[in-house]
Design an enzyme around this catalytic site. Structure first.
Site, mmCIF file in Angstrom:
data_model
loop_
_atom_site.group_PDB
_atom_site.id
_atom_site.type_symbol
_atom_site.label_atom_id
_atom_site.label_comp_id
_atom_site.label_asym_id
_atom_site.label_seq_id
_atom_site.Cartn_x
_atom_site.Cartn_y
_atom_site.Cartn_z
ATOM 1 N N PRO A 150 0.789 -1.243 0.000
ATOM 2 C CG PRO A 150 -0.567 -1.459 1.857
ATOM 3 C CD PRO A 150 0.721 -1.912 1.296
ATOM 4 C CE LYS A 151 3.830 1.556 4.673
ATOM 5 N NZ LYS A 151 3.251 0.222 4.844
ATOM 6 C CB ILE A 152 4.006 6.832 -1.484
ATOM 7 C CG1 ILE A 152 3.789 7.854 -2.607
ATOM 8 C CG2 ILE A 152 5.436 6.805 -0.986
ATOM 9 C CD1 ILE A 152 3.945 9.295 -2.142
#
Length: 360
Positions: free
Chosen positions: A181-183
């Site tokens: 889910p991270k950028i």
């Protein structure tokens, strides 16, 4: 969908090109390039990548000298990886409540939690935010009490302190996560940054069996196998090239959400200094959370309940009442947060939220 990674043709091409070279897949030149890109972006002297963002915190703690029995102050609102990372080698996480404005550690409560056994503070920059009290207050406290500041910056790549330092560089060591889910994502993966040569050297040995140098079998310290892979690095390099445009888009999405929902009194956003920080998820407190989630799901809109108070998780079951953490456990909700969201999709999401509350 509440969140999804964003991979495209560039990542596919990079992996195919590497495979055509007949590489060994284990970390090597592309991993070094990925580490260099992280170091340059954050302004850190050293960057070391590992297999995930929980192990990165464990290695950070071990490298700075935390041992079994030492106490480490952690926020009671965070992903459970934060306390688990030190619990792994029997250090003791001490849970402290967070600021209602930022969900970062409340420094006054931290001061009250320090004991003779406190070895470190693990400061989590929740959703890319820095504490309302300011990072210098934590730096000064750690200096005064002779304890170590570790930054769990898992959610903060692309976020900076007002003094221009990238979040993660104020502590002795900072940690990032590249989970889905991270950028930016490499599927799983983590990175540690530090300006301390000795700490960097310890981390490199700890992640590679305690080897005295790459590729040999001479071990003058205990170490483990937490290495990265070249396939992940191929993806990571391409993701880093896209980071800045994602930073811009993340901020645009936040601004649109807050604009469209500003008159909905049942939905409250947390403070976000967009001049410095980049929101990872779009976190809110909402009224009638379960009913809202059900209504949005019926309209094909995914949401996710925010982290509950860790001390009340069965895995820990530690006595104590933490007002802000408890409140987030009851009202906290992440809105759809994927970077691919279009303005029209955000408008649709907000229209449905408005429709729900008007119908109550």
């Amino acid at each position: 969908m509440q969140m999804q990674p964003w991979f495209a043709e560039e990542e596919k091409k990079a992996i195919c090109e590497y495979m055509d070279e007949g590489g060994f897949l284990t970390e090597f030149k592309r991993t070094e390039k990925f580490e260099q890109m992280i170091a340059e972006y954050t302004g850190a002297k050293h960057s070391i990548v590992v297999n995930n963002g929980t192990i990165s915190l464990t290695l950070a703690a071990m490298a700075v000298g935390i041992e079994a029995g030492d106490e480490v102050i952690v926020p009671n609102y965070t992903m459970i990886a934060t306390p688990n990372s030190v619990k792994m080698f029997d250090a003791v996480p001490v849970f402290v409540d967070v600021e209602p404005e930022t969900l970062c550690l409340d420094i006054e409560k931290v001061k009250n939690a320090i004991t003779a056994k406190t070895k470190a503070i693990m400061l989590v920059s929740a959703n890319g935010r820095y504490p309302k009290s300011g990072i210098k207050a934590f730096e000064d406290l750690c200096k005064e009490k002779n304890i170590i500041l570790i930054e769990d910056s898992a959610q903060s790549l692309g976020s900076f302190y007002p003094d221009g330092r990238h979040i993660g560089t104020a502590g002795l060591v900072g940690s990032f996560s590249f989970s889905a889910p991270k950028i930016i994502s490499t599927g799983q993966g983590g990175a540690l940054i530090t300006n301390d040569d000795e700490v960097a050297n310890k981390i490199r040995r700890l992640k590679d069996f305690g080897r005295s140098g790459g590729g040999n079998d001479i071990h003058d310290s205990i170490g483990f196998n937490f290495k990265f892979t070249e396939l992940q690095a191929c993806i990571g390099i391409e993701q880093m090239k896209k980071l800045q445009q994602r930073v811009v888009r993340k901020k645009e999405i936040f601004e649109l959400y807050t604009k469209l929902l500003k008159d909905v009194k049942e939905v409250k956003f947390f403070e976000q200094d967009l001049s410095c920080t980049t929101p990872w998820f779009y976190d809110t407190t909402v009224e009638n959370r379960e009913e809202l989630q059900k209504f949005l799901k019926e309209n094909n809109i995914g949401t996710r309940v925010m982290y509950g108070p860790i001390n009340k998780q069965v895995a820990y079951n530690v006595e104590g009442e933490h007002e802000v953490s408890n409140m987030i456990g009851q009202k906290g909700l992440w809105l759809p947060s994927t970077t691919q969201l279009t303005d029209d999709e955000i408008k649709y999401i907000c229209s449905k939220i408005i429709e729900f509350y008007k119908g109550l």
